[in-house]
Design a protein around this motif. Structure first.
Motif, PDB file in Angstrom:
ATOM      1  N   TYR A 247      16.265 -86.738 -82.984  1.00  0.00           N
ATOM      2  CA  TYR A 247      16.565 -85.793 -84.064  1.00  0.00           C
ATOM      3  C   TYR A 247      16.952 -86.514 -85.350  1.00  0.00           C
ATOM      4  O   TYR A 247      17.720 -87.484 -85.329  1.00  0.00           O
ATOM      5  N   PHE A 253      10.966 -78.049 -86.423  1.00  0.00           N
ATOM      6  CA  PHE A 253      10.853 -77.713 -85.002  1.00  0.00           C
ATOM      7  C   PHE A 253       9.624 -76.871 -84.708  1.00  0.00           C
ATOM      8  O   PHE A 253       9.065 -76.917 -83.630  1.00  0.00           O
TER       9      PHE A 253
ATOM     10  N   GLU B  32      25.485 -78.643 -88.156  1.00  0.00           N
ATOM     11  CA  GLU B  32      24.051 -78.786 -88.429  1.00  0.00           C
ATOM     12  C   GLU B  32      23.381 -77.416 -88.281  1.00  0.00           C
ATOM     13  O   GLU B  32      23.741 -76.629 -87.409  1.00  0.00           O
ATOM     14  N   VAL B  33      22.405 -77.152 -89.159  1.00  0.00           N
ATOM     15  CA  VAL B  33      21.708 -75.860 -89.148  1.00  0.00           C
ATOM     16  C   VAL B  33      20.263 -76.086 -88.725  1.00  0.00           C
ATOM     17  O   VAL B  33      19.618 -77.049 -89.170  1.00  0.00           O
ATOM     18  N   PHE B  34      19.768 -75.180 -87.876  1.00  0.00           N
ATOM     19  CA  PHE B  34      18.427 -75.320 -87.322  1.00  0.00           C
ATOM     20  C   PHE B  34      17.598 -74.065 -87.542  1.00  0.00           C
ATOM     21  O   PHE B  34      18.113 -72.961 -87.599  1.00  0.00           O
ATOM     22  N   TYR B  35      16.298 -74.256 -87.654  1.00  0.00           N
ATOM     23  CA  TYR B  35      15.357 -73.158 -87.593  1.00  0.00           C
ATOM     24  C   TYR B  35      14.190 -73.600 -86.729  1.00  0.00           C
ATOM     25  O   TYR B  35      13.686 -74.719 -86.946  1.00  0.00           O
ATOM     26  N   PRO B  36      13.700 -72.801 -85.770  1.00  0.00           N
ATOM     27  CA  PRO B  36      14.268 -71.501 -85.397  1.00  0.00           C
ATOM     28  C   PRO B  36      15.546 -71.640 -84.575  1.00  0.00           C
ATOM     29  O   PRO B  36      16.048 -72.744 -84.378  1.00  0.00           O
ATOM     30  N   ARG B  38      18.323 -71.877 -81.726  1.00  0.00           N
ATOM     31  CA  ARG B  38      18.345 -72.653 -80.491  1.00  0.00           C
ATOM     32  C   ARG B  38      19.731 -72.569 -79.880  1.00  0.00           C
ATOM     33  O   ARG B  38      20.714 -72.277 -80.578  1.00  0.00           O
ATOM     34  N   ALA B  42      20.735 -79.795 -81.468  1.00  0.00           N
ATOM     35  CA  ALA B  42      19.836 -80.944 -81.312  1.00  0.00           C
ATOM     36  C   ALA B  42      20.496 -82.235 -81.769  1.00  0.00           C
ATOM     37  O   ALA B  42      20.045 -83.324 -81.422  1.00  0.00           O
ATOM     38  N   GLY B  91      19.271 -77.162 -94.796  1.00  0.00           N
ATOM     39  CA  GLY B  91      18.787 -78.333 -94.084  1.00  0.00           C
ATOM     40  C   GLY B  91      17.456 -78.182 -93.385  1.00  0.00           C
ATOM     41  O   GLY B  91      16.646 -79.118 -93.405  1.00  0.00           O
TER      42      GLY B  91
END
Lengths: 390, 139
Positions: A247, A253, B32-36, B38, B42, B91
């Motif tokens: 990562y 993603f 931490e920011v995620f798309y999509p 989860r 990560a 992010g």
């Protein structure tokens, strides 16, 4: 990992192309027999087989091995997208190096022209609905075009540089009787640039074809190979490294089939360190040139030049046959072809011929160390290093 | 007639001016920011994240114009299209179809989130996908 006392005993490959009326298991059989004959063996001598393919149904690998005989040996399926074949090789080499097998085979085959004909959202390659549908919405050429566009923005690379790499690989293909694309004339940058646009800046001639085909490699202990072929140059499997993505911020993603470029750099470094060699020692390299701009990036990521300097290697012809570090001497994915599973084993096939110095018109003079690199969707990367010795 | 998202990572409500928002995840341990969305972070591997609605605009990281039909024509008749990667302020880098003509895009420009109807489903609903559009462009 560093392999101990592990060498290539035999290789076999069918010419990649379209085999509409030939069952996949017969393609596998014919490549398997070529490798067995090259090694002077039968299936009775093989302790373990790793089979690899992308576009076929479950269990086909076991049935393919049955075409070579039923000896009760263990058969294991390996699938890692475009890198399937090189991962199957890696497992075979590791089986021998670890001592669990004296002789192991990687047997890879595919019929990707069937898959391509069904379209990306139907048939066995369907990725379903919802999130998977979004993931499948963009063809691989577009993903790599995104990389190419950013490269042009960051370094001022001209599309003609990508075209020059493609032309080189088409022209290497003309020297390889097992290449899908064997042009009857010298392919030029202009010809590549003028071919149909797929995803800007990538034209059709900068993209690999979908292929059918099969390839096999047999790995055994060095002593085993020496005893059978005392007069043949020995091709050692020196090291292998493999990674999936780590990562980092900005990781996309959803969508990309192949992850951050740094994966190739760190995998390559791991393989060099394990082999005890560096880029300056490598005589030739095979890389995942499904799209021509990839090869430019891998020159840099695999350490053959500094970041941003790959364009100069191309301009100087350094990565063509006769240059300082020839890349994709068999035509690469672009000309040799890309049937999916067999692709990585075809790389090993080419390196075996080159390091034995049996590559004919495309022989790299004095070839000693060879490198094979593949990335695969998901994504994964593997780099493998070989040495030919008298 | 309703609008039905082709995937559940954005929220759609009825009405011409209904906003579209991408739904991501924020890790409560490392932010931490995620798309999509989860479940497992990560970055720090913390289990359990919080839903977060992401910015509706971002910066174009890279893009291309594709001369091959979208979805191999099985879901919509789109003969050529743009696709790009858009960096959001939180992010995440989001890969999506872009709305516009080839001359409309350049790396570093600002884009905003929008919706496009791909087809009607059996019940007459609009099946929609999110896309990004140059800020200020006519839609």
């Amino acid at each position: 990992m560093r392999f101990e006392g592990t060498a290539i005993a035999g290789v076999g490959q069918l010419r990649f192309g379209m085999y509409r009326d030939v069952p996949a298991v017969e393609l596998a059989r014919d490549a398997g027999l070529l490798a067995l004959h090259d090694a002077g063996l039968t299936l009775a001598d093989i302790d373990e087989v790793f089979v690899g393919y992308l576009g076929l149904q479950h269990q086909v690998g076991v049935k393919a091995v049955k075409e070579l005989g039923l000896t009760g040996l263990p058969v294991t399926h390996i699938e890692n997208a475009s890198a399937t074949g090189l991962f199957a090789f890696r497992e075979a080499a590791w089986a021998v190096s670890s001592g669990r097998a004296e002789v192991a085979m990687a047997l890879t085959f595919d019929k990707m022209t069937d898959v391509a004909g069904r379209g990306s959202t139907s048939g066995s390659m369907s990725r379903g609905a919802g999130r998977d549908q979004l993931d499948a919405s963009i063809l691989p050429a577009a993903f790599f075009a995104l990389w190419a566009q950013r490269r042009m923005h960051d370094y001022g690379t001209a599309p003609e540089t990508f075209a020059a790499i493609a032309a080189k690989n088409w022209n290497h293909g003309a020297l390889n009787p097992l290449a899908h694309r064997q042009p009857d004339h010298a392919v030029t940058v202009e010809e590549v640039m003028a071919s149909r646009m797929i995803a800007e800046p990538l034209t059709a001639m900068m993209c690999c074809p979908a292929d059918d085909g099969a390839a096999a490699v047999i790995v055994a202990g060095e002593d085993f190979v020496r005893r059978r072929f005392p007069d043949r140059r020995l091709v050692r499997c020196l090291s292998s490294a493999a990674q999936s993505e780590a990562y980092s911020p900005g990781h996309a993603f959803l969508g990309p089939v192949v992850g951050p470029p740094t994966m190739t750099r760190t995998t390559g470094q791991e393989a060099y360190d394990a082999a005890g060699v560096g880029p300056d020692d490598i005589s030739l390299a095979l890389c995942h040139d499904a799209f021509a701009n990839e090869e430019l990036e891998y020159y840099e990521l695999l350490g053959f030049c500094e970041p941003g300097q790959g364009d100069k290697l191309v301009a100087g012809g350094e990565t063509a046959l006769g240059g300082r570090i020839p890349f994709n001497t068999d035509g690469g994915l672009i000309a040799r072809g890309h049937p999916g599973g067999p692709t990585g084993v075809a790389m090993v096939h080419e390196l075996a011929l080159q390091l034995r110095r049996e590559a004919g018109a495309r022989q790299v003079e004095g070839a000693r160390f060879g490198l094979a690199h593949c990335v695969g969707g998901g994504s994964v990367c593997t780099v493998n290093i070989f040495e030919g010795v008298d | 007639m309703a609008r039905v998202p082709i995937a559940d990572y954005f929220e759609v409500t009825d009405g011409d001016d209904a906003p579209v928002r991408l739904r991501g995840s924020r890790c409560p341990a490392c932010d931490e920011v995620f798309y999509p969305r989860r479940l497992v972070c990560a970055k720090c591997l913390h289990e359990g994240t919080d839903d977060v609605l992401l910015s509706t605009s971002g910066t174009l990281y890279t893009w291309t114009w594709v001369h091959v039909p979208l979805f191999a024509k099985t879901d919509a008749e789109v003969s050529e299209y743009a696709v790009g990667q858009v960096d959001l302020a939180e992010g995440p880098r989001v890969q999506a179809i872009l709305m516009g003509a080839p001359g409309d895009f350049s790396i570093g420009m600002q884009l905003e989130l929008g919706l496009e109807t791909l087809r009607q489903d059996a019940d007459g609903n609009d099946v929609v996908i999110y896309r990004f559009t140059p800020v200020g462009a006519d839609r």
